[in-house]
Enzyme design. Structure first.
Site, PDB file in Angstrom:
ATOM      1  N   GLU A 131     104.088  41.198  80.369  1.00  0.00           N
ATOM      2  CA  GLU A 131     105.962  42.155  80.462  1.00  0.00           C
ATOM      3  C   GLU A 131     106.431  42.315  81.366  1.00  0.00           C
ATOM      4  O   GLU A 131     107.683  41.709  81.756  1.00  0.00           O
ATOM      5  CB  GLU A 131     105.129  43.537  80.123  1.00  0.00           C
ATOM      6  CG  GLU A 131     104.964  43.463  78.530  1.00  0.00           C
ATOM      7  CD  GLU A 131     103.456  42.958  78.274  1.00  0.00           C
ATOM      8  OE1 GLU A 131     103.137  44.019  77.485  1.00  0.00           O
ATOM      9  OE2 GLU A 131     102.803  42.940  79.248  1.00  0.00           O
ATOM     10  N   GLU A 183      97.511  44.646  74.941  1.00  0.00           N
ATOM     11  CA  GLU A 183      97.565  46.189  74.716  1.00  0.00           C
ATOM     12  C   GLU A 183      96.060  46.091  73.037  1.00  0.00           C
ATOM     13  O   GLU A 183      96.069  47.717  73.601  1.00  0.00           O
ATOM     14  CB  GLU A 183      98.768  46.223  74.294  1.00  0.00           C
ATOM     15  CG  GLU A 183      99.808  45.874  76.245  1.00  0.00           C
ATOM     16  CD  GLU A 183     101.077  46.179  75.417  1.00  0.00           C
ATOM     17  OE1 GLU A 183     101.772  45.656  76.375  1.00  0.00           O
ATOM     18  OE2 GLU A 183     101.700  46.467  74.417  1.00  0.00           O
TER      19      GLU A 183
END
Length: 260
Positions: free
Chosen positions: A134, A114
């Site tokens: 995730e 990210e």
């Protein structure tokens, strides 16, 4: 500035920021977010810095959250502040007035991926892997990924990366438009630094305006983009760097921009 979880130095217009928790494959703790934010503030305020180069010490870029720390019995408030820390850092990376290059060595997973995606430019070593696991572990995405990733790779590919959580290598990342360059593992950081130096040689005001306008592209109408570009061209034409660019072209030499 005393730093423990990152290394910071400036040379040749490049602010090199390196995650420095190699014993945990640069897994993230709250202190790392705090110190990275401090380093980005330094780089943003330093006129000698033209570009930021973000990478990891040791065998990985960043493997995401330090799950060992997550098991330490933190309160709900502690968890919220930790998660907010990533949001703040990724926003800083995306909106910093200077270009940011994430040089992905080894794994960039979860929060590591990210931060790389928020950086704007990703260059990868041939053997490096990037992924968003995730959903696979019952967590959720952060760092503006649901906004940024579809704009880079398209909605279908973004869905695939998010739902499957697969790790992709540099070649695939470049093919889908996620990575800008793929370099050999050998002397990878030398190649990444050469790429950063090439960008650092461009006109600072022009780069700042280009980053701002490209970030806003998806929210603007065509007419709004034209108006903003006109204002940008007019502003740049009032700078010393604009004249330097004209002179250098006429004299058939490389321009030397000063950010004035």
């Amino acid at each position: 500035m005393a730093l423990e979880t990152i290394l910071y130095n400036v040379q040749d217009g490049i602010a090199a920021i390196r995650f420095n928790r190699p014993h945990r494959l640069n897994a993230v703790v709250q202190q790392l977010y705090d110190e990275l934010n401090e380093a980005l503030s330094l780089a943003g305020a330093d006129r000698s810095v033209r570009v930021v180069l973000l990478t990891g010490e040791g065998r990985a870029f960043c493997v995401g959250a330090d799950l060992k720390e997550h098991k330490a019995g933190r309160t709900a408030f502690d968890r919220h502040e930790y998660l907010r820390g990533e949001q703040v850092v990724c926003k800083r990376l995306a909106l910093l007035s200077k270009p940011v290059i994430a040089a992905v060595n080894g794994f960039a997973l979860g929060a590591g991926a990210e931060m790389a995606i928020a950086s704007g430019f990703i260059v990868m070593a041939e053997s490096a892997k990037i992924g968003l696991p995730e959903i696979s572990i019952g967590s959720f995405l952060g760092g503006g990924i649901t906004y940024l990733l579809p704009r880079l790779v398209g909605l279908a590919k973004a869905r695939e990366m998010v739902f499957l959580g697969e790790r992709i290598d540099g070649e695939e990342a470049a093919r889908i438009g996620l990575a800008s360059r793929v370099f050999p593992d050998e002397a990878f950081l030398d190649h990444a630094r050469a790429f950063a130096l090439e960008i650092a040689g461009k006109a600072p005001f022009s780069m700042q305006l280009a980053k701002e306008q490209l970030n806003l592209a998806a929210e603007r109408t065509f007419d709004a983009a034209l108006t903003a570009e006109l204002e940008g061209m007019m502003f740049c034409s009032t700078t010393k760097d604009w004249q330097e660019g004209i002179d250098a072209f006429a004299e058939k030499r490389a321009p030397v921009f000063t950010g004035e």
